[in-house]
Design an enzyme around this catalytic site. Structure first.
Site, mmCIF file in Angstrom:
data_model
loop_
_atom_site.group_PDB
_atom_site.id
_atom_site.type_symbol
_atom_site.label_atom_id
_atom_site.label_comp_id
_atom_site.label_asym_id
_atom_site.label_seq_id
_atom_site.Cartn_x
_atom_site.Cartn_y
_atom_site.Cartn_z
ATOM 1 N N ASP A 460 41.648 33.680 42.228
ATOM 2 C CA ASP A 460 42.836 33.269 42.964
ATOM 3 C C ASP A 460 42.745 31.757 43.175
ATOM 4 O O ASP A 460 41.688 31.159 42.979
ATOM 5 C CB ASP A 460 42.871 34.019 44.302
ATOM 6 C CG ASP A 460 44.046 33.598 45.162
ATOM 7 O OD1 ASP A 460 45.143 33.430 44.619
ATOM 8 O OD2 ASP A 460 43.857 33.440 46.382
ATOM 9 N N ASP A 877 44.916 39.816 46.692
ATOM 10 C CA ASP A 877 43.876 39.846 45.665
ATOM 11 C C ASP A 877 43.126 41.177 45.629
ATOM 12 O O ASP A 877 42.240 41.358 44.800
ATOM 13 C CB ASP A 877 42.856 38.716 45.901
ATOM 14 C CG ASP A 877 43.513 37.355 45.943
ATOM 15 O OD1 ASP A 877 44.349 37.082 45.067
ATOM 16 O OD2 ASP A 877 43.198 36.562 46.844
#
Length: 1172
Positions: A460, A877
């Site tokens: 991420d 995530d």
């Protein structure tokens, strides 16, 4: 503050608009120094907000009606009617895996996924049969039962913690409208359709459509830290049709027709019918479960999705059972050993049958066989079942005797080693983050060794690579560059505003350019000063930032904390404040800006927020000089198309050069422009906006068109350069990972320009890379783009991977957006993307949804035989972390959901380097060796027992005592392998960090592979032959009894396997010495004790045998003869064909001997396997 003019009052009161900008009315700006805006000539039309409007359809909501089959009907304050068919989920959630009923069967089912467990269960069952009972019935079941019990207790405890967490969550209280008043109700009892009231700092219990808030304009501020990892506040809005209603006093009746539950946390499409009117709802009107209400006294909403149907829960795909790749491959070898065991047992049983046939006439008289039982008057067969059954029983008994060929103790050893490895990872101070006081966490103990085999890292961006803190660095204003030279004369300034004895300072300081600071203070008396004034006025006004006053220890001073969805906007507003343009107050209809000490009020007449199509935002301001101006800021790719270059061509060209310079520095850039609006233009915009906003179908496109009509013919003011602060050590970490042969992918929900900027600043992207961008709006165009890109990659990349390295071919970076990924991950185009990505050293995926992140990981995981690792910090995530082979959560300030779903957690991205390159390498090397060693350790004993069977008429009698057989895997040989598995280090930390390419040993499976397995088995066969036949030949024709020679074989094998282990130990410590040599001593002691017990067979045997020199000669000669070939081959291979590990080890040795830090170590290049 002075009273508004009648016109302004009219504008404020009619501000029924959809997109109010803020909630918090700062009380800091009272008094009469604020200049007013007189807009009488523009009439009293209500303030308007666009272009996404309240519906925020810029997120991608549908532009057509919701069909009945794809929708659900929610009746306001009528949950019984809403759910009369019991179709909707309750609000209770469950993340636990087991219940009391399902725990035993499900847990056993999961445990018996290990092939060896099934094998040992069968062995234990066979040993219960009387004709096959080789060992005691209880003893045969105990080892397996113990392993199953320990694992079950561990799993039960973990699930108990999940149950406890669920119980706490479900029993939280919320205020629900019941019988005309708000009453407390447990979260789990909330139903779809009920009206709920949330207080400030309260957590949202379910997905709710906002009806009203404490702010008169219907604004609520939401912190989504638990949902998407962002700590900045986000604005949500109640419709004006419901904002003025008070549920306790006014009866609210209406209907919401919304889409069915889905995972898209950025989208929501619905219509609401209330008081005979139909209004549209979008993502800005819904607040999601898990978010927190901030800076808003209260908010009231109606539940539309509850429990497992909420978007947060739909994006939580559950914690999968991850298994180590090494353990999966180990199962393959266990199956091979099982077949080998079957072959061994078949050979023994066939030979036993042949022997029985050959001696069928002698069975009654052979002393040691005893076919007949003469103990009774009537002579009968004694445990003899006939030739055919004897063969079958011999086969089954040999399976029981040779069962340790499949080492059940290996699983226990692996668990203990993983615990030890986890302890040292947790205690590693180099992975301790002082800023967040976060230590490394090892949340999954069964995949430590996978850390040493990673090929792909999926990361991420926000909060993972960056600190999510932006810093204003430089600006280009009217063609002049300020600040990019980073002169030493720059100083940090915060800005200052004082009135009525009350001082206001921005919370953060900004480095300012002295020349620009002087210009900003000079006012609009010169052309330069006027351009600077307009530029910083645009930065202070063209945003959605909310200024919040924060108390300090000094009552006369307050700090202003700028809150907003975009960290970029925060940085720009702080910069404007530092240069004397301080945003003081924001309401839904006006803003107050302190301009060089004078507070001025600007009416916000309209606002078009940023969307991914326009890539810009604009604000229409009524200024103190009775003019209306449009300020626009956005990405350079869209801004230069709407700037009137004929007005200032030289300025545009200079700004373009400055933008290129800023981008090459890795800065995030925005272009700023403005123009004045005439009265007729404003009236036209107002009517166009009203018509577009009331349209139900195609509203988003119409609003974008309205925005486009005012965002044109702009005069360029300048551009800004902002640095997105990377976490410490991120560029160096990414470089180390790339040198180690690991491919880093960045998957982010941010826009493409942001991702590319971070790519440059993190050194993931370089100017020498060839960039391939895939941005498509249809499946067909996406397919064409992928095919064209693949053809281009093939032309850029040499066919041979080694040629690629030698030639230094240009690296390729792939940049693809979320819309294109929708078509790619649909199935047909996945293979094309995989082939394209295999040519790329860098992949950036922009605007991706949480489930798309998981889809990208799955695409690589399912098509490449490489290990994947995902790292992130937010709830968005979670799916990616759970899909990857290894999931890592960043613990710190961005919520806990990623950490809770991860296998490992740490405080900073840079810790990934020591985790993989050091601990991952050590864990893989140790575990790979330990597995092979356990196969060897058990197989050598089985072979000795097999050779013995050849000399005892295949009767499966054993020379080893039952106790020695049992203690062999527990005391004699277990401890050394565990200690070495925890403590041994093939290379030092310094060497592993200095030469990242050493990590390639794990990617190439150098410590555990088929070749090593078969070489180990061949070596085992040789050592067993030596261990068995040297005593046989030494004592041939002697009168030694079976117990004495059995003790000799026991001691010989134990000494042999421990010395074998000692030959492979690289880093010795006193614990290693104690474990290895202590095990040999412990074996001698145990054998002496066993032979000293009168009730056990073989009484005093060891003393008789050890009294002869021949006994000790056999032990010495077995050790030398068995290990000599291994030593010779090992020395030859390390000299003739050394691997990187051996080369680096020699380098360490020479550095230690000569204390030379200048010696260079030449490593083999890391070459990717040929592309398919």
């Amino acid at each position: 503050m002075e009273n508004n003019s009648p016109v302004t009052d009219s504008i404020m009161m009619k501000s029924s608009s959809i997109r109010s900008m803020s909630s918090n009315r700062s009380r800091a700006s009272g008094g009469g120094s604020v200049r007013e805006v007189n807009l009488g000539e523009f009439g009293s039309k209500p303030v308007r907000r666009g272009s996404r409007g309240a519906d925020s359809e810029g997120y991608g909501t549908s532009q057509k009606e919701i069909s009945d089959e794809d929708s659900r009907i929610v009746y306001l304050s009528d949950p019984e009617r809403t759910n009369e068919k019991f179709e909707f989920s309750g609000n209770s959630i469950r993340t636990a895996k087991y219940s009391i009923v399902t725990f035993l069967p499900r847990n056993l089912f999961e445990q018996f996924h290990r092939v060896a467990y099934i094998y040992f269960l069968v062995i234990a069952i066979l040993n219960q049969l009387p004709m096959l009972a080789v060992f005691g019935r209880g003893a045969s079941i105990l080892p397996l039962a113990f392993v199953l019990l320990v694992t079950a207790v561990k799993d039960a405890y973990e699930d108990y913690r999940r149950h406890r967490s669920d119980r706490i969550e479900n029993n939280r209280l919320a205020l629900v409208l019941l019988d005309g008043q708000f009453q407390e109700k447990k979260w789990k009892e909330i139903k779809v359709g009920e009206i709920i009231k949330i207080s400030s700092s309260g957590t949202i219990p379910c997905d709710m459509v906002l009806l009203s808030t404490s702010d008169p304009t219907g604004v609520a501020y939401i912190q989504t830290i638990n949902l998407d990892g962002e700590s900045n506040l986000k604005t949500r809005y109640a419709k004006q049709e419901t904002q003025m209603k008070m549920p306790e006093k006014d009866s609210i009746s209406g209907m919401i027709k919304c889409e069915k539950p889905n995972r898209n946390i950025y989208g929501f499409h619905a219509n609401m019918e209330i008081d005979g009117k139909r209004v549209s709802l979008g993502p800005s009107n819904i607040i999601l479960r898990g978010c927190e209400l901030k800076n808003t006294s209260w908010a009231i909403g109606v539940a539309v999705y509850a429990g497992r149907e909420t978007k947060a829960m739909l994006n939580n795909s559950g914690a999968p059972s991850k298994r180590s790749r090494l353990e999966t491959r180990m199962n393959r070898e266990i199956i091979i050993l099982s077949f080998f065991l079957i072959a061994l047992c078949t050979l023994v049983s066939v030979c036993a049958g042949v022997w029985l046939r050959h001696h069928k006439d002698e069975l009654n008289t052979i002393p040691f066989y005893r076919k007949l039982d003469f103990s009774e008057d009537e002579v009968e067969d004694y445990n003899y079942y006939g030739w055919g059954l004897e063969i079958v029983f011999t086969f089954l008994m040999s399976v029981i005797v040779y069962q340790i060929m499949i080492p059940i103790s290996l699983y226990i050893s692996m668990e203990l080693v993983r615990v030890g490895q986890a302890y040292f990872m947790i205690q590693d101070n180099r992975m301790y983050d002082e800023t967040s006081n976060a230590r490394f966490q090892c949340r999954a103990l069964n995949i430590n060794e996978d850390l040493g085999q990673i090929k792909y890292v999926f990361s991420d961006k926000t909060g993972t690579l960056t600190e999510n803190k932006m810093e204003f660095q430089c600006a280009s204003i009217w063609g002049v560059d300020y600040g990019s030279g980073k002169s030493d004369s720059q100083e940090e300034v915060a800005g200052f505003s004082a009135q009525d004895g009350q001082a206001l300072r921005p919370k953060m300081k900004v480095k300012v350019d002295p020349v620009l600071l002087n210009l900003s203070k000079s006012g609009k008396h010169s052309d330069e000063g006027k351009h600077v004034h307009d530029f910083f006025l645009a930065l202070a006004a063209c945003n959605t930032i909310v200024p919040l006053a924060v108390e300090t220890s000094d009552p006369a001073v307050k700090l202003i904390d700028y809150q907003g969805e975009s960290p970029d906007e925060q940085a720009l507003v702080y910069a404007a404040a530092a240069y004397g343009f301080m945003l003081i107050e924001r309401t839904s209809g006006h803003i107050v800006i302190d301009v060089q000490g004078e507070r001025k009020r600007f009416n916000v007449l309209g606002l078009h927020e940023f969307d991914s199509d326009r890539k810009r935002m604009s604000v229409i301001l009524g200024c103190p000089d009775n003019t209306v101006k449009v300020f626009v800021k956005g990405a350079d790719t869209t801004m230069f198309g709407i700037i009137d270059k004929s007005l200032s061509l030289n300025v545009v060209r200079a700004t373009e050069l400055h933008l290129h310079s800023y981008s090459s520095m890795g800065l995030r850039t925005l272009v700023v422009g403005m123009r004045e609006m005439s009265a007729s233009e404003y009236e036209e915009w107002q009517s166009s906006y009203e018509a577009a906003n009331t349209s139900v179908i195609g509203r988003a496109a119409l609003l974008r068109k309205v925005a486009g009509n005012v965002e044109k013919n702009l005069t360029i003011l300048g551009a800004s350069g902002i640095e997105d602060k990377l976490q410490e050590g991120v560029p160096e970490a990414i470089e180390s990972l790339r040198v180690a042969g690991i491919k880093v992918w960045v998957l982010t929900g941010d826009k493409q320009e942001t991702a590319i900027s971070i790519g440059y600043s993190s050194k993931l992207l370089t100017n020498s890379m060839t960039q391939i961008v895939i941005n498509n709006k249809s499946k067909e165009s996406c397919k064409r783009s992928l095919e064209a890109a693949l053809t281009r990659c093939k032309s850029l990349t040499p066919q041979n991977a080694e040629e690629n390295i030698v030639a230094g071919a240009s690296a390729i970076a792939l940049i693809i957006d979320g819309t294109s990924l929708v078509y790619v991950l649909d199935g047909e185009l996945e293979e094309l993307l995989f082939q394209l990505a295999s040519y790329c050293s860098v992949v950036l995926c922009c605007r991706v949804a949480p489930l798309q992140k998981a889809g990208i990981v799955a695409l690589i995981k399912n098509r490449a035989d490489d290990m994947t690792l995902a790292i992130g910090d937010g709830a968005n995530d979670v799916s990616m972390i759970q899909m990857a082979d290894v999931g890592i959560g960043i613990s710190g300030q961005e919520g806990r959901q990623a950490v809770m779903a991860s296998d490992f957690a740490m405080g900073q991205f840079r810790f990934l380097v020591p985790l993989l390159l050091v601990h991952g390498h050590w864990n893989y090397q140790r575990m790979g060796y330990m597995i092979l060693y356990n196969f060897y350790r058990n197989a050598i004993l089985v072979f000795v027992l097999f050779w013995y069977a050849l000399f005892t008429a295949f009767t499966l009698t054993t020379a080893l005592t039952d106790w020695s057989s049992m203690l062999y895997s527990i005391i004699y040989t277990a401890v050394p392998t565990i200690v070495v598995g925890i403590l041994d280090k093939d290379l030092s930390r310094v060497t592993l960090m200095k030469y990242p390419q050493l990590y390639g040993a794990g990617q190439r499976q150098e410590s555990y592979n088929k070749k090593l397995f078969w070489v180990t088995m061949i070596d085992t066969l040789w050592q067993s032959i030596v261990a068995f036949f040297i005593p046989v030949l030494a004592y041939w024709e002697s009168e030694i009894d079976i117990s004495s020679i059995g003790d000799l074989w026991t001691l010989a094998v134990v000494i042999l396997v421990n010395v074998h282990l000692a030959m492979d130990v690289i880093r010795w410590s006193w614990i290693t010495h104690a474990a290895i040599w202590g095990s040999i001593v412990a074996t001698f002691i145990c054998v002496i004790v066993i032979d000293s017990l009168t009730f056990l067979p073989g009484y005093w045997a060891i003393f008789h045998a050890a009294a002869e020199a021949k006994f000790w000669f056999c032990l010495l000669s077995i050790t030398i003869a068995a290990l000599a070939p291994r030593f010779v081959v090992k020395a030859f291979i390390q000299h003739a064909r050394p691997r990187d590990i051996q080369i680096a080890r020699e380098g360490e040795k020479f550095r230690n001997l000569r204390d030379s830090q200048t010696a260079e170590i030449e490593m083999n290049p890391i070459v990717d396997p040929p592309r398919r």
